[in-house]
Scaffold this active site. Structure first.
Site, PDB file in Angstrom:
ATOM      1  N   ASP A 140      -9.748   3.518   2.147  1.00  0.00           N
ATOM      2  CA  ASP A 140      -8.350   4.182   1.882  1.00  0.00           C
ATOM      3  C   ASP A 140      -7.901   4.847   2.928  1.00  0.00           C
ATOM      4  O   ASP A 140      -8.302   6.047   3.467  1.00  0.00           O
ATOM      5  CB  ASP A 140      -8.833   5.400   0.632  1.00  0.00           C
ATOM      6  CG  ASP A 140      -7.402   5.916   0.386  1.00  0.00           C
ATOM      7  OD1 ASP A 140      -6.495   5.437   0.706  1.00  0.00           O
ATOM      8  OD2 ASP A 140      -7.655   6.910  -0.479  1.00  0.00           O
ATOM      9  N   LYS A 156      -3.281   8.817   5.808  1.00  0.00           N
ATOM     10  CA  LYS A 156      -4.310  10.066   6.033  1.00  0.00           C
ATOM     11  C   LYS A 156      -4.215  10.607   7.277  1.00  0.00           C
ATOM     12  O   LYS A 156      -4.253   9.569   8.244  1.00  0.00           O
ATOM     13  CB  LYS A 156      -5.507   9.679   5.360  1.00  0.00           C
ATOM     14  CG  LYS A 156      -5.745   9.550   3.872  1.00  0.00           C
ATOM     15  CD  LYS A 156      -7.167   9.185   3.741  1.00  0.00           C
ATOM     16  CE  LYS A 156      -7.371   9.060   2.225  1.00  0.00           C
ATOM     17  NZ  LYS A 156      -7.201  10.195   1.236  1.00  0.00           N
ATOM     18  N   ARG A 207      -5.556   6.017  -9.100  1.00  0.00           N
ATOM     19  CA  ARG A 207      -5.066   6.110 -10.238  1.00  0.00           C
ATOM     20  C   ARG A 207      -4.284   4.763 -10.841  1.00  0.00           C
ATOM     21  O   ARG A 207      -4.130   4.622 -11.980  1.00  0.00           O
ATOM     22  CB  ARG A 207      -4.302   7.452 -10.630  1.00  0.00           C
ATOM     23  CG  ARG A 207      -3.134   7.455  -9.753  1.00  0.00           C
ATOM     24  CD  ARG A 207      -2.684   8.715  -9.527  1.00  0.00           C
ATOM     25  NE  ARG A 207      -3.237   9.802  -8.850  1.00  0.00           N
ATOM     26  CZ  ARG A 207      -3.052  11.125  -8.765  1.00  0.00           C
ATOM     27  NH1 ARG A 207      -2.376  11.779  -9.430  1.00  0.00           N
ATOM     28  NH2 ARG A 207      -3.812  11.720  -7.638  1.00  0.00           N
ATOM     29  N   ASP A 255     -14.835   5.337  -0.663  1.00  0.00           N
ATOM     30  CA  ASP A 255     -13.713   5.182  -1.613  1.00  0.00           C
ATOM     31  C   ASP A 255     -14.063   4.453  -2.929  1.00  0.00           C
ATOM     32  O   ASP A 255     -13.159   4.098  -3.835  1.00  0.00           O
ATOM     33  CB  ASP A 255     -12.504   5.246  -1.228  1.00  0.00           C
ATOM     34  CG  ASP A 255     -11.313   6.062  -1.955  1.00  0.00           C
ATOM     35  OD1 ASP A 255     -11.828   6.856  -2.730  1.00  0.00           O
ATOM     36  OD2 ASP A 255     -10.254   5.663  -1.905  1.00  0.00           O
TER      37      ASP A 255
HETATM   38  N1  BES Z   1      -9.651   8.817  -2.273  1.00  0.00           N
HETATM   39  C1  BES Z   1      -8.789   9.899  -2.159  1.00  0.00           C
HETATM   40  C2  BES Z   1      -9.558  11.063  -2.869  1.00  0.00           C
HETATM   41  C3  BES Z   1     -10.466  11.885  -2.014  1.00  0.00           C
HETATM   42  C4  BES Z   1     -10.361  12.431  -0.728  1.00  0.00           C
HETATM   43  C5  BES Z   1     -11.874  11.605  -2.104  1.00  0.00           C
HETATM   44  C6  BES Z   1     -11.097  13.035   0.194  1.00  0.00           C
HETATM   45  C7  BES Z   1     -12.865  12.180  -1.343  1.00  0.00           C
HETATM   46  C8  BES Z   1     -12.499  12.967  -0.301  1.00  0.00           C
HETATM   47  C9  BES Z   1      -7.577   9.618  -3.025  1.00  0.00           C
HETATM   48  O1  BES Z   1      -7.260   8.236  -2.941  1.00  0.00           O
HETATM   49  C10 BES Z   1      -6.457  10.279  -2.471  1.00  0.00           C
HETATM   50  O2  BES Z   1      -6.322  10.113  -1.541  1.00  0.00           O
HETATM   51  N2  BES Z   1      -5.980  11.267  -3.315  1.00  0.00           N
HETATM   52  C11 BES Z   1      -4.928  12.303  -2.978  1.00  0.00           C
HETATM   53  C12 BES Z   1      -4.040  12.367  -3.917  1.00  0.00           C
HETATM   54  C13 BES Z   1      -2.726  13.148  -3.685  1.00  0.00           C
HETATM   55  C14 BES Z   1      -2.078  12.418  -2.537  1.00  0.00           C
HETATM   56  C15 BES Z   1      -1.982  13.294  -5.046  1.00  0.00           C
HETATM   57  C16 BES Z   1      -5.565  13.521  -2.450  1.00  0.00           C
HETATM   58  O3  BES Z   1      -6.627  14.060  -3.246  1.00  0.00           O
HETATM   59  O4  BES Z   1      -5.083  14.122  -1.348  1.00  0.00           O
HETATM   60 ZN    ZN Z   2      -8.606   6.905  -2.821  1.00  0.00          ZN
HETATM   61 MG    MG Z   3      -5.535   7.780  -1.540  1.00  0.00          MG
END
Ligand code: BES
Ligand code: ZN
Ligand code: MG
Length: 493
Positions: free
Chosen positions: A262, A269, A343, A280
Site C-alpha cells: 500500500d 504515503k 474499505r 497490508d
Molecule cells: N493500510 C493503511 C492503514 C494502516 C496505516 C495500517 C498504518 C497500519 C499502519 C490504510 O490503507 C490507510 O492508509 N488508511 C488511511 C485512511 C485515511 C486515508 C482515511 C489512514 O489510516 O491513514
Molecule cells: Zn491499506
Molecule cells: Mg491505504
C-alpha cells in the site's frame, strides 16, 4: 515442533532438562517436591534466589541425584495475576533458552491445581513452545543451525495428546500466516497469494476459485478494479470453500484485506516506514491461516473465505481522488483519498460473499486504519459489530487466546459521516474524527443485517515499536487473529 504427553512421574523422567513453574514468593516449584533431600534443598535455595518472578529462569544441574540431567525452574510471577497468557509467554521463554543451549529434548511438568482449566494450560504451553521458535529466514543464506527441540509434557490429563495435536495444528497455522505475511512485496503480488490459496486448498480438500483481472471486471467488483488498476501486478479475488458441516447449514463468511503493498496510490504515503505496508496483506493472511487450521482440524462446519487482493500503486493508470466508482453492492462511491483503499476492496468482498453464499454470520480482518493505532495502540485490535451476541462470543474467544480486542460503537450518525454529496457514499469520513469507525461504517453499507464483526488489526498484525514484548512473537508479522477465530469456530458445533 514435536510435542508429546506422558504420565511418567517427574522423579523418574529421564530427560536433559526437567522444567517446572513456580509462583512469586512461593517456596516450592509446582509438581516438583520430595525428590530427594539433597536436590530438594538445592531447588528451594534456587527458588529463594530467583523468587519466582515472571519470566525469570534458574537452571540447576542434578549431578545424577535424580533421573534428569538438569532442573529448570521458571517464574510465573504473582499467583493472583496468573493468566493463560503468562503460561504461554513463560513457556516461550523456557523454549528459547533450551534452543539457545542447543539441547535436543526437554520436559515440562504441566502445573495442576492452579486456577486455570487443564486444557487451557496445555494448549497455552503448546502455543508458547511452538510459536516462540518461529523465525522468518527464507531470504537468509545462513539459517539457524539449531534444530527445534522435542518437548515432553508430564501430565495426568487423559485428553492431553488430543489437545497437543490440535494446538500444534493451530500454532503451525499461525506460523504459516506469519510466513505469508512476512513475504516482501516484490515476491508476493496478488497472483502469488492466489497460488498459495490454491495450494492449501489442494492439500486439505477445499474448493478454491481465483478470479483474474478480467473476471473481477466482468463480475462488477468495482472497488477491487479501481484500487488494482494502478499496478502492473494484476488483482486477484480469492475464494476458498470449506464444507464439512450439514448441507442445510449456512456457511460462516470470512473476508480478509490483502493489499500486497500500500503506497497510498495517488494520495501517496510519506516515505518513512512505507516498507511496513508490505504487511497490508495481513488480514488476508489471517483468513488463509484460519482456513488451513480448520480444514486440518476437520471441524464439522461450513466456512467460506474471500480474499480480495491488490497492489495499491500510483501510476498513469491509477484511480484518483475525485473518481466515482460503482461497488459490487450497487452503491456508488466517491474517492476522496486513494489511501483509503482497504474499505473499497473489502466492501466488494463482503457484498460478493453475502450475495453468493448467504452466510449466517460474517467476520472481516484488515489492517484498515492508522486511527486504530491512535485509539488502541498496538496490543489491542479494534472490533466493530452490528450484533451484540456475536461480538460477545468473539470477546470470549479473545480472552482465551489473549489476542485482545476492544469494541468501538457504530450507529447511524457514523453512517452519515460517509455519505457523499455527489455519490451514495465516500471513502473517507470527516477529518480525523473516529477514523476506525467511519471505515467500518463504509463497510456496513455492504453488510446489511447479517451478523457481522469487523476486526481492525492495523496495530496488532506485526511487531511495532510500542508492541509489548512476548516470547511467542518475533520480529515481523504476528499472525494475530488466527488462534482467536479458530477457537471461536471450534465452539460452533
Ligand atoms: N493500510 C493503511 C492503514 C494502516 C496505516 C495500517 C498504518 C497500519 C499502519 C490504510 O490503507 C490507510 O492508509 N488508511 C488511511 C485512511 C485515511 C486515508 C482515511 C489512514 O489510516 O491513514
Ligand atoms: Zn491499506
Ligand atoms: Mg491505504
Amino acid at each position: 515442533m514435536r510435542i508429546r504427553a506422558e504420565t511418567t512421574s517427574p522423579i523418574k523422567k529421564r530427560t536433559s532438562v526437567l522444567c517446572a513453574f513456580c509462583f512469586e514468593d512461593a517456596n516450592l516449584a509446582i509438581g516438583l517436591d520430595k525428590l530427594n533431600k539433597k536436590i530438594d534443598q538445592t531447588i528451594s535455595q534456587s527458588i529463594k534466589e530467583m523468587n519466582g518472578e515472571k519470566g525469570k529462569i534458574s537452571i540447576i544441574h542434578s549431578h545424577k541425584e535424580i533421573s534428569s540431567d538438569r532442573i529448570l525452574i521458571a517464574g510465573l510471577g504473582k499467583k493472583n495475576k496468573l493468566t493463560s497468557d503468562v503460561i504461554r509467554d513463560v513457556t516461550g521463554i523456557i523454549t528459547k533458552k533450551i534452543h539457545e543451549l542447543k539441547i535436543k529434548e526437554f520436559s515440562i511438568i504441566v502445573p495442576e491445581r492452579i486456577p486455570i482449566e487443564s486444557d487451557l494450560v496445555i494448549s497455552s504451553i503448546v502455543e508458547g513452545a511452538n510459536l516462540s521458535l518461529y523465525e522468518f529466514d527464507l531470504f537468509k543464506k545462513e539459517k539457524s543451525a539449531n534444530k527445534e527441540p522435542d518437548l515432553m509434557l508430564l501430565t495426568s490429563d487423559k485428553n492431553a495428546q488430543k489437545i497437543i495435536k490440535n494446538y500444534i495444528t493451530i500454532s503451525d497455522a499461525v506460523r504459516f500466516t506469519r510466513d505469508v505475511a512476512n513475504l516482501p512485496p516484490n515476491e508476493c503480488p496478488p497472483a502469488k497469494l492466489g497460488e498459495i490459496a490454491k495450494k492449501i486448498a489442494n492439500q486439505n480438500k477445499m474448493k478454491c476459485i481465483v478470479f483474474s483481472k478480467n473476471e473481477i471486471k466482468s463480475k462488477g467488483l468495482g472497488g477491487v478494479v479501481a484500487v488494482g488498476q494502478g499496478s502492473k501486478n494484476e488483482p486477484r479475488f480469492i475464494i476458498l470453500e470449506y464444507r464439512n458441516g450439514s448441507k442445510e447449514q449456512k456457511p460462516i463468511l470470512l473476508v480478509g484485506k490483502a493489499v500486497t503493498f500500500d503506497t497510498g496510490g495517488i494520495s501517496l504515503k510519506p516515505g518513512e516506514k512505507m516498507d511496513e505496508m508490505k504487511f497490508d496483506k495481513c488480514g488476508g493472511c489471517t483468513v488463509l491461516g484460519v482456513m488451513k487450521a480448520i480444514s486440518e482440524l476437520k471441524l464439522s462446519i461450513n466456512v467460506v473465505a474471500i480474499i480480495p487482493s491488490v497492489e495499491n500503486m500510483p501510476s498513469g493508470d491509477a484511480f484518483r481522488p475525485g473518481d466515482i466508482i460503482k461497488l459490487f453492492n450497487g452503491k456508488t462511491a466517491e474517492i476522496l483519498n486513494t489511501d483509503a483503499e482497504g474499505r473499497l476492496i473489502l466492501a466488494d468482498g463482503l457484498a460478493y460473499g453475502i450475495k453468493h453464499y448467504q452466510p449466517s454470520s460474517v467476520m472481516d480482518f484488515a489492517t484498515l486504519t492508522g486511527a486504530c493505532i491512535v485509539a488502541l495502540g498496538t496490543n489491542v485490535a479494534g472490533i466493530v459489530s452490528n450484533n451484540t451476541k456475536l461480538a460477545s462470543k468473539i470477546k470470549t474467544a479473545s480472552a482465551k487466546t489473549s489476542e485482545e480486542v476492544w469494541e468501538l460503537p457504530i450507529n447511524d450518525d457514523y453512517m452519515d459521516m460517509v455519505k457523499s454529496k455527489v455519490a451514495d457514499i465516500k471513502n473517507i469520513g470527516i477529518g480525523r474524527a473516529a477514523g476506525t469507525i467511519t471505515a467500518a461504517a463504509f463497510l456496513a453499507n455492504s453488510v446489511g443485517n447479517v451478523p457481522w464483526v469487523h476486526f481492525d488489526i492495523a496495530g496488532t498484525a506485526w511487531i511495532q515499536p510500542s508492541t509489548k514484548n512476548k516470547s511467542y512473537n518475533s520480529h515481523g508479522a504476528t499472525g494475530f487473529g488466527v488462534r482467536l477465530v479458530v477457537n471461536y469456530l471450534m465452539n460452533q458445533r
